[in-house]
Design an enzyme around this catalytic site. Structure first.
Site, PDB file in Angstrom:
ATOM      1  N   SER A 137       0.823  -1.200   0.000  1.00 39.29           N
ATOM      2  CA  SER A 137       0.000   0.000   0.000  1.00 39.29           C
ATOM      3  C   SER A 137       0.860   1.254   0.000  1.00 39.29           C
ATOM      4  O   SER A 137       1.922   1.298   0.626  1.00 39.29           O
ATOM      5  CB  SER A 137      -0.901   0.010   1.243  1.00 39.29           C
ATOM      6  OG  SER A 137      -1.531   1.264   1.410  1.00 39.29           O
ATOM      7  N   TYR A 197      -2.527   5.557  -4.971  1.00 37.72           N
ATOM      8  CA  TYR A 197      -3.566   6.581  -5.065  1.00 37.72           C
ATOM      9  C   TYR A 197      -2.957   7.727  -5.855  1.00 37.72           C
ATOM     10  O   TYR A 197      -1.917   8.263  -5.461  1.00 37.72           O
ATOM     11  CB  TYR A 197      -3.985   7.075  -3.685  1.00 37.72           C
ATOM     12  CG  TYR A 197      -4.718   6.058  -2.844  1.00 37.72           C
ATOM     13  CD1 TYR A 197      -6.065   5.781  -3.062  1.00 37.72           C
ATOM     14  CD2 TYR A 197      -4.068   5.373  -1.820  1.00 37.72           C
ATOM     15  CE1 TYR A 197      -6.734   4.852  -2.288  1.00 37.72           C
ATOM     16  CE2 TYR A 197      -4.726   4.449  -1.039  1.00 37.72           C
ATOM     17  CZ  TYR A 197      -6.065   4.187  -1.277  1.00 37.72           C
ATOM     18  OH  TYR A 197      -6.723   3.261  -0.506  1.00 37.72           O
ATOM     19  N   THR A 231      -5.599   2.496  -7.669  1.00 37.40           N
ATOM     20  CA  THR A 231      -6.910   2.377  -7.039  1.00 37.40           C
ATOM     21  C   THR A 231      -7.837   3.443  -7.612  1.00 37.40           C
ATOM     22  O   THR A 231      -7.530   4.631  -7.560  1.00 37.40           O
ATOM     23  CB  THR A 231      -6.800   2.539  -5.515  1.00 37.40           C
ATOM     24  OG1 THR A 231      -6.078   1.423  -4.984  1.00 37.40           O
ATOM     25  CG2 THR A 231      -8.168   2.601  -4.861  1.00 37.40           C
ATOM     26  N   HIS A 288     -12.947  -2.636  -3.067  1.00 41.13           N
ATOM     27  CA  HIS A 288     -12.190  -2.113  -1.919  1.00 41.13           C
ATOM     28  C   HIS A 288     -12.549  -2.871  -0.638  1.00 41.13           C
ATOM     29  O   HIS A 288     -12.627  -2.293   0.449  1.00 41.13           O
ATOM     30  CB  HIS A 288     -12.474  -0.618  -1.741  1.00 41.13           C
ATOM     31  CG  HIS A 288     -11.279   0.173  -1.283  1.00 41.13           C
ATOM     32  ND1 HIS A 288     -10.470   0.859  -2.141  1.00 41.13           N
ATOM     33  CD2 HIS A 288     -10.752   0.377  -0.046  1.00 41.13           C
ATOM     34  CE1 HIS A 288      -9.505   1.477  -1.463  1.00 41.13           C
ATOM     35  NE2 HIS A 288      -9.655   1.177  -0.187  1.00 41.13           N
TER      36      HIS A 288
END
Length: 408
Positions: free
Chosen positions: A114, A138, A164, A296
């Site tokens: 992440s 992101y 994402t 998600h």
């Protein structure tokens, strides 16, 4: 991926792993990891969707040699499963992402990291060795932050970026709001320490939904009685999850081309958060390298279609044109088999890995991957398949509400 290691008699299933993890995590962490958006119906349906299908086993086939491995990012993945990117793993165990990376390396399973990890992408790369890893991204409105992260990932040998795309705004997570979730000291969001002051880096959730989104709504309503009309203001100041991860400006026409330009040729560009055939066709049109069917983990739009239910229409338009992966709700080796039979090339798991991490750190993650890998191997054999490529819809039937089954 058959393992000869002795059983952990206290933990023989992913369900038991979840129970052990729940006992070891504090309430704030447990709620943050396990909660879905709003009532949590989509979170629940992600898992329940697998019960709609039954396996049609074939017999009298030589299954003495079963190969569970698949090619991925230039390597052989031991099973068609990867560790999905999940944020802030040091909440589950002090070793956090480093423990997960070492477990993935040992198991020969790709790891997703992440952007909002509690360990730098460089440290995770070092712990991973030659084992492939991907970076979840992101795409921030201030692209320079994202550009720098991409360049670092390239240098550290990451194979792909998973963009994402299902967070134009953040879903409402009530327990997170009620708990006033903040990342406790001494942990920090390691990949953005250079872009954030020390306080913000350590409390990435500084702008929780109750203090960020609601404040914006109040400000908007104070200037207009029309609640349906709101003016977007780009985030400023130190990077935090609730201020920078949601990007309502993200769009096909400009952002995808820019991202491909930044990543290619060293890293592939995948899109994570596809739930419809229409968007899968757009992903093909924009020549992305792959897609992940995802909602998600049920943490965004409550009431959205379960990922397994979305998979079939996406496979119908994308199979053979683009790799199709899926995540959400996978708790058994038979779930992996069913997803592949419905046309997925690969699956990703998130929460079970976090539960393993909370249970016993690296050993717990290894246990999680071993349980799923051994279950999948056994399922393949009992279904009469010896290669992942053998798995098809011919091995499934669907069960309707009345209990009747039908061939696919």
């Amino acid at each position: 991926m058959a393992s000869q290691e002795p059983h952990d008699l206290n933990c023989l299933t992913i369900s038991e792993l979840e129970q052990h993890a729940a006992a070891r995590m504090n309430k704030q962490t447990r709620d943050y990891y396990n909660e879905g958006a709003d009532s949590g119906s989509t979170l629940l349906e992600n898992s329940q969707a697998y019960a709609k299908y039954r396996i049609r086993p074939r017999v009298l086939r030589d299954i003495s040699s079963i190969d569970t491995s698949v090619p991925l990012f230039g390597a052989r993945n031991s099973i068609p499963l990867g560790v999905a990117p999940t944020a802030m793993q040091c909440l589950a165990h002090p070793d956090g992402e480093m423990a997960t990376a070492r477990a993935c390396r040992k198991a020969g399973i790709v790891m997703g990291l992440s952007s909002f990890a509690t360990t730098t992408l460089e440290d995770v790369a070092e712990a991973s060795g030659d084992n492939p890893r991907i970076l979840q991204l992101y795409l921030f409105e201030e692209r320079e932050h994202s550009r720098k992260l991409i360049q670092r990932a390239k240098k550290a040998g990451y194979k792909a970026v998973f963009l994402t795309v299902d967070t134009p705004v953040l879903g409402r997570r009530n327990m997170e709001i009620r708990n006033g979730f903040k990342l406790p000291k001494p942990y920090k969001i390691a990949n953005f320490t250079e872009d954030s002051d020390s306080a913000a880096a350590k409390t990435v959730m500084e702008g929780t939904p109750s203090t960020t989104s609601d404040q914006k709504e109040k400000k908007s309503s104070s200037t207009s009685n029309n609640n349906s009309s709101r003016t977007h203001t780009p985030p400023k100041g130190p990077i935090s999850f609730h201020t920078h991860a949601p990007n309502p400006t993200l769009n096909w026409s400009t952002d995808i081309a820019w991202l491909k330009q930044q990543c290619h040729p060293e890293m592939q560009v995948w899109i994570k958060g596809i739930a419809t055939a229409e968007d899968a066709l757009l992903a093909i049109q924009h020549r992305l390298d792959g897609l992940v069917v995802s909602n998600h983990g049920g943490r965004q739009l409550n009431g959205a279609i379960a990922t397994l239910d979305a998979l079939r229409e996406i496979v119908a338009v994308a199979k053979g044109k683009m790799p199709v992966h899926v995540d959400g709700g996978i708790r058994h080796g038979t779930d992996i088999f069913k997803a592949l039979a419905l046309g997925a090339d690969f699956v990703w798991v998130g929460r079970p890995v976090l539960w393993g991490l909370a249970y016993r750190g690296q050993e717990g993650v290894e246990l999680c991957l071993r349980l799923l890998g051994n279950e999948f191997l056994r399922c393949m054999g009992l279904a009469g398949t010896v290669r992942v490529g053998d798995i098809s819809k011919d091995y499934l039937v669907k069960v309707d509400k009345g209990g009747f089954v039908s061939r696919l």
